[in-house]
Design a protein around this motif. Structure first.
Motif, mmCIF file in Angstrom:
data_model
loop_
_atom_site.group_PDB
_atom_site.id
_atom_site.type_symbol
_atom_site.label_atom_id
_atom_site.label_comp_id
_atom_site.label_asym_id
_atom_site.label_seq_id
_atom_site.Cartn_x
_atom_site.Cartn_y
_atom_site.Cartn_z
ATOM 1 N N LEU A 143 0.821 -1.209 0.000
ATOM 2 C CA LEU A 143 0.000 0.000 0.000
ATOM 3 C C LEU A 143 0.854 1.258 0.000
ATOM 4 O O LEU A 143 0.563 2.227 -0.700
ATOM 5 N N PHE A 144 1.927 1.249 0.765
ATOM 6 C CA PHE A 144 2.739 2.449 0.931
ATOM 7 C C PHE A 144 3.797 2.617 -0.162
ATOM 8 O O PHE A 144 4.511 3.618 -0.165
ATOM 9 N N GLY A 145 3.860 1.670 -1.075
ATOM 10 C CA GLY A 145 4.832 1.777 -2.163
ATOM 11 C C GLY A 145 4.203 1.916 -3.533
ATOM 12 O O GLY A 145 4.897 1.890 -4.542
ATOM 13 N N LEU A 146 2.887 2.080 -3.562
ATOM 14 C CA LEU A 146 2.211 2.223 -4.856
ATOM 15 C C LEU A 146 2.575 3.554 -5.506
ATOM 16 O O LEU A 146 2.933 4.520 -4.840
ATOM 17 N N THR A 168 19.083 1.187 16.260
ATOM 18 C CA THR A 168 18.458 0.038 16.917
ATOM 19 C C THR A 168 18.634 -1.285 16.181
ATOM 20 O O THR A 168 18.372 -2.336 16.749
ATOM 21 N N GLY A 169 19.046 -1.237 14.915
ATOM 22 C CA GLY A 169 19.126 -2.464 14.122
ATOM 23 C C GLY A 169 17.808 -2.835 13.469
ATOM 24 O O GLY A 169 17.769 -3.693 12.581
ATOM 25 N N TYR A 170 16.725 -2.205 13.905
ATOM 26 C CA TYR A 170 15.417 -2.408 13.263
ATOM 27 C C TYR A 170 15.232 -1.290 12.235
ATOM 28 O O TYR A 170 14.890 -0.167 12.587
ATOM 29 N N MET A 171 15.442 -1.595 10.971
ATOM 30 C CA MET A 171 15.366 -0.566 9.939
ATOM 31 C C MET A 171 13.981 -0.506 9.311
ATOM 32 O O MET A 171 13.335 -1.527 9.088
ATOM 33 N N ARG A 172 13.576 0.689 9.021
ATOM 34 C CA ARG A 172 12.243 0.959 8.476
ATOM 35 C C ARG A 172 12.096 0.421 7.051
ATOM 36 O O ARG A 172 12.842 0.781 6.142
ATOM 37 N N ARG A 173 11.098 -0.438 6.861
ATOM 38 C CA ARG A 173 10.736 -0.915 5.525
ATOM 39 C C ARG A 173 9.479 -0.218 5.008
ATOM 40 O O ARG A 173 9.315 -0.047 3.803
ATOM 41 N N LYS A 174 8.599 0.136 5.901
ATOM 42 C CA LYS A 174 7.328 0.763 5.511
ATOM 43 C C LYS A 174 7.583 2.013 4.683
ATOM 44 O O LYS A 174 8.497 2.785 4.967
ATOM 45 N N ASP A 175 6.736 2.227 3.671
ATOM 46 C CA ASP A 175 6.847 3.381 2.786
ATOM 47 C C ASP A 175 8.056 3.259 1.867
ATOM 48 O O ASP A 175 8.645 4.253 1.452
ATOM 49 N N TYR A 176 8.427 2.031 1.554
ATOM 50 C CA TYR A 176 9.611 1.809 0.726
ATOM 51 C C TYR A 176 9.274 0.872 -0.417
ATOM 52 O O TYR A 176 8.751 -0.226 -0.205
ATOM 53 N N ARG A 213 7.104 -7.716 9.710
ATOM 54 C CA ARG A 213 8.096 -7.786 8.637
ATOM 55 C C ARG A 213 7.734 -6.911 7.449
ATOM 56 O O ARG A 213 8.539 -6.715 6.548
ATOM 57 N N GLN A 214 6.508 -6.346 7.440
ATOM 58 C CA GLN A 214 6.153 -5.396 6.388
ATOM 59 C C GLN A 214 6.435 -3.952 6.802
ATOM 60 O O GLN A 214 6.313 -3.042 6.002
ATOM 61 N N THR A 215 6.830 -3.776 8.061
ATOM 62 C CA THR A 215 7.217 -2.464 8.572
ATOM 63 C C THR A 215 8.712 -2.402 8.851
ATOM 64 O O THR A 215 9.344 -1.364 8.673
ATOM 65 N N ILE A 216 9.282 -3.528 9.264
ATOM 66 C CA ILE A 216 10.693 -3.625 9.641
ATOM 67 C C ILE A 216 11.406 -4.549 8.662
ATOM 68 O O ILE A 216 10.919 -5.649 8.351
ATOM 69 N N PRO A 220 4.817 9.189 -4.510
ATOM 70 C CA PRO A 220 3.703 9.945 -3.937
ATOM 71 C C PRO A 220 3.648 9.819 -2.413
ATOM 72 O O PRO A 220 4.279 8.929 -1.830
ATOM 73 N N SER A 221 2.899 10.693 -1.794
ATOM 74 C CA SER A 221 2.735 10.673 -0.340
ATOM 75 C C SER A 221 1.268 10.501 0.017
ATOM 76 O O SER A 221 0.417 11.254 -0.453
ATOM 77 N N ILE A 222 0.982 9.526 0.872
ATOM 78 C CA ILE A 222 -0.365 9.357 1.393
ATOM 79 C C ILE A 222 -0.589 10.399 2.490
ATOM 80 O O ILE A 222 0.237 10.535 3.388
ATOM 81 N N GLN A 223 -1.692 11.104 2.434
ATOM 82 C CA GLN A 223 -1.998 12.105 3.446
ATOM 83 C C GLN A 223 -3.103 11.656 4.406
ATOM 84 O O GLN A 223 -2.990 11.832 5.601
ATOM 85 N N PHE A 224 -4.165 11.105 3.889
ATOM 86 C CA PHE A 224 -5.260 10.612 4.722
ATOM 87 C C PHE A 224 -5.696 9.251 4.201
ATOM 88 O O PHE A 224 -5.887 9.091 2.989
ATOM 89 N N ARG A 225 -5.859 8.290 5.104
ATOM 90 C CA ARG A 225 -6.341 6.985 4.651
ATOM 91 C C ARG A 225 -7.440 6.465 5.577
ATOM 92 O O ARG A 225 -7.549 6.853 6.741
ATOM 93 N N TYR A 226 -8.240 5.587 5.021
ATOM 94 C CA TYR A 226 -9.444 5.093 5.674
ATOM 95 C C TYR A 226 -9.143 4.350 6.971
ATOM 96 O O TYR A 226 -9.966 4.330 7.891
ATOM 97 N N ALA A 227 -7.964 3.748 7.075
ATOM 98 C CA ALA A 227 -7.607 3.028 8.298
ATOM 99 C C ALA A 227 -7.716 3.936 9.515
ATOM 100 O O ALA A 227 -8.149 3.500 10.592
ATOM 101 N N GLU A 228 -7.344 5.195 9.369
ATOM 102 C CA GLU A 228 -7.455 6.118 10.505
ATOM 103 C C GLU A 228 -8.908 6.319 10.905
ATOM 104 O O GLU A 228 -9.225 6.418 12.099
#
Length: 569
Positions: free
Chosen positions: A265-268, A384-392, A346-349, A407-415
């Protein structure tokens, strides 16, 4: 500093009208905009409000640094001074009313348009939305502020009046959003040109949830509100979110691939028809609209890292916390730690087998390469050794050394769903049906078991042991689902959660011994990275009687002593 530079906004300096070209913005000649001649047609109003679509108002995820400096994401070279409790009045931020001044100029002049109101009510609705946004930023930063809804002059007595109580400001923000909802289009559109009523409703649910939580959890403190009515705001948050949910226009993005849908979702590259993304920033380098390069995460971690406290929040695949599930295999390495966990882990880290760089010919290089060279030098270090994968997005063709069109997501339905279920729970009205309509949708995307109201597993490591199991699990779900999207500090502040999450604590990282190269960072007695051990040896010194709000600057108070200072400063 002249008072007009603080609370007034020079029209000539800000009158940036934007000619719309493919949904993007260009500068309109400043000398062509004067009130007597400009505010004549609906298009004049459209051009005027276009300036507020600037990414300074919509920065979420633009740089991939969302939530940095909180308890869930840090940089090894920068300790949050608020959390340390070392800020001073001398470095107080400006009480900036420039956006408010600009919007009020619009309200003072839009009536000059020589057309039927139906032809331009969209732009009036947008103005109400953006004024609400500007005031919500002031509210979150300073608490009580002056409410100014007209253009002031040097002689205006309002310049020297006291601040209004925060709940009065919150009510006016909610009212602005009510008007925005009434005037804005209900059409969903492509999600990146103009805001609509659904965005205003989402924002209203955010504002109302924030104020309701603040009034409830800060009650009895210096930050409390006289005649507080948190239930009234929770009810408003529910009502706003409920309208969006009932519209049938939005849903959680899912293609039936629980192991990748959340990350995907965050890489579309385009969200025009995405059911979840309600508003987004479309980039176009040819028009000078671009995002910052994300190559930094394709090459080096640059000292950033997700905290162990965030990693530990992910449930196991059976829906139980790591302290209660046999599926949790420990911390020996990142691969083992991610085994049997909520797939959002694992989809965030980044885990070593995750795709890291995919060449145009399809060749895949995994994150194992980064893992193997971590801690060989400062640029290849992670706090920390935990590297960000989300939005990649690992496809190298989409990335550039300088600027790119990510692109950048600003508002999404999950919120919307999370705002709704939290407000319902705070009202004591949450049912299993409510959970099924909200949290279940988020968990279904990643193949996680639903949260069952009558069977919540007690977690010995709940962040808020004094609160109900349901509130704890809703807050966990919010933390996990919205991680790294710049919600965390606002949540900590409105929950008055510094006692539980910040004071006397400091963030930790992964087990140090797992990395092929020895980290040049402190390690605690349990063997986990402890990057701030030297900087804050006694833990964060956040002052719960002061640090939830920013101070007003000395300049502000000198110019208008009636403003008064915030608690503790």
């Amino acid at each position: 500093m002249n008072r007009l530079r603080i609370i007034l906004f020079s029209f000539i300096a800000i009158a940036i009208a934007a000619c719309e070209k493919g949904g993007h913005l260009e500068k309109y000649p400043l000398d062509a905009i004067t009130a007597p001649v400009f505010f004549k047609t609906p298009n004049d109003l459209k051009l005027y409000v276009n300036q507020y679509y600037d990414r300074s108002n919509f920065p979420i995820m633009d740089k991939g640094r969302g939530d940095v400096g909180t308890d869930i994401y840090i940089s090894e070279t920068s300790v949050n001074t608020r959390f340390q409790g070392i800020r001073t009045v001398n470095n107080a931020p400006a009480l900036n009313y420039s956006g408010v001044r600009s919007i009020n100029y619009f309200f003072a002049n839009y009536h000059n348009v020589e057309a039927d109101f139906e032809a331009y009510k969209q732009y009036v609705g947008e103005a109400h939305f953006f004024r609400a946004m500007f005031y919500f930023n002031l509210l979150r930063t300073f608490g009580d502020v002056q409410w100014i809804d007209k253009v002031l002059t040097m002689e205006s007595p309002e310049l020297y009046e006291a601040r209004a109580p925060r709940n009065i400001i919150a009510d006016k923000i909610v009212a602005d959003l009510d008007t925005a909802v009434e005037y804005l289009s209900a059409e969903k559109t492509n999600g990146y040109t103009r805001i609509n009523k659904w965005i205003a409703l989402l924002y209203q649910s955010r504002v109302a949830l924030y104020e309701g939580s603040w009034e409830k959890y800060h009650a009895g403190t210096a930050f409390g509100v006289a005649d507080a009515s948190p239930h009234r705001y929770f009810e408003k948050a529910v009502a706003a979110a409920e309208q969006i949910m009932a519209s049938g226009l939005f849903d959680i993005y899912a293609t039936g691939h629980p192991g990748s849908d959340y990350n995907d979702l965050f890489g579309l590259r385009d969200y025009s028809t995405n059911p979840e993304v309600m508003f987004w920033t479309k980039m176009d380098r040819d028009l000078g609209i671009h995002s910052h390069s994300k190559l930094y995460r394709m090459e080096t971690p640059e000292g950033y890292g997700i905290t162990k406290e965030m990693a530990d929040s992910y449930l196991c695949a059976d829906g139980k916390p790591i302290g209660k599930s046999d599926l949790f295999k420990g911390y020996s390495n990142l691969t083992v730690e991610a085994e049997g966990r909520d797939p959002r882990f694992r989809q965030t880290i980044f885990i070593p087998d995750a795709p890291w760089m995919v060449a145009p010919d399809g060749t895949v290089r995994t994150w194992q390469e980064v893992y193997d060279r971590l801690y060989t030098n400062s640029t290849n270090s992670s706090a920390t050794g935990y590297m960000r994968r989300k939005d990649y997005n690992p496809n190298s063709v989409y990335h550039d050394l300088n600027f790119e069109e990510t692109p950048s997501i600003q508002f999404r339905y999950a919120e919307v769903l999370l705002n709704y279920i939290e407000a319902k729970a705070e009202l004591g009205q949450a049912t299993q049906t409510d959970i099924d309509n909200t949290i279940k949708k988020l968990r279904d995307r990643v193949g996680m078991p639903n949260l069952l109201l009558d069977a919540i597993d007690a977690d010995p490591n709940w962040e808020f042991p004094a609160l109900s199991p349901l509130i704890n699990e809703i807050r966990r779900e919010r933390k996990v689902e919205l991680a790294l999207e710049d919600f965390r500090w606002n949540d900590i502040a409105r929950w008055a959660a510094a006692d539980e999450l910040i004071i006397g604590k400091r963030p930790t990282g992964a087990r140090a011994a797992q990395f092929p190269n020895k980290p040049a960072l402190p390690v605690n007695a349990a063997g986990f990275l402890d990057p701030f051990a030297n900087a804050v040896p006694g833990g964060y010194g956040f002052d719960a009687d002061r640090d939830y709000l920013d101070p007003l600057s000395i300049n502000e108070l000198t110019l208008n002593p009636a403003l008064g200072q915030n608690p503790g400063w």
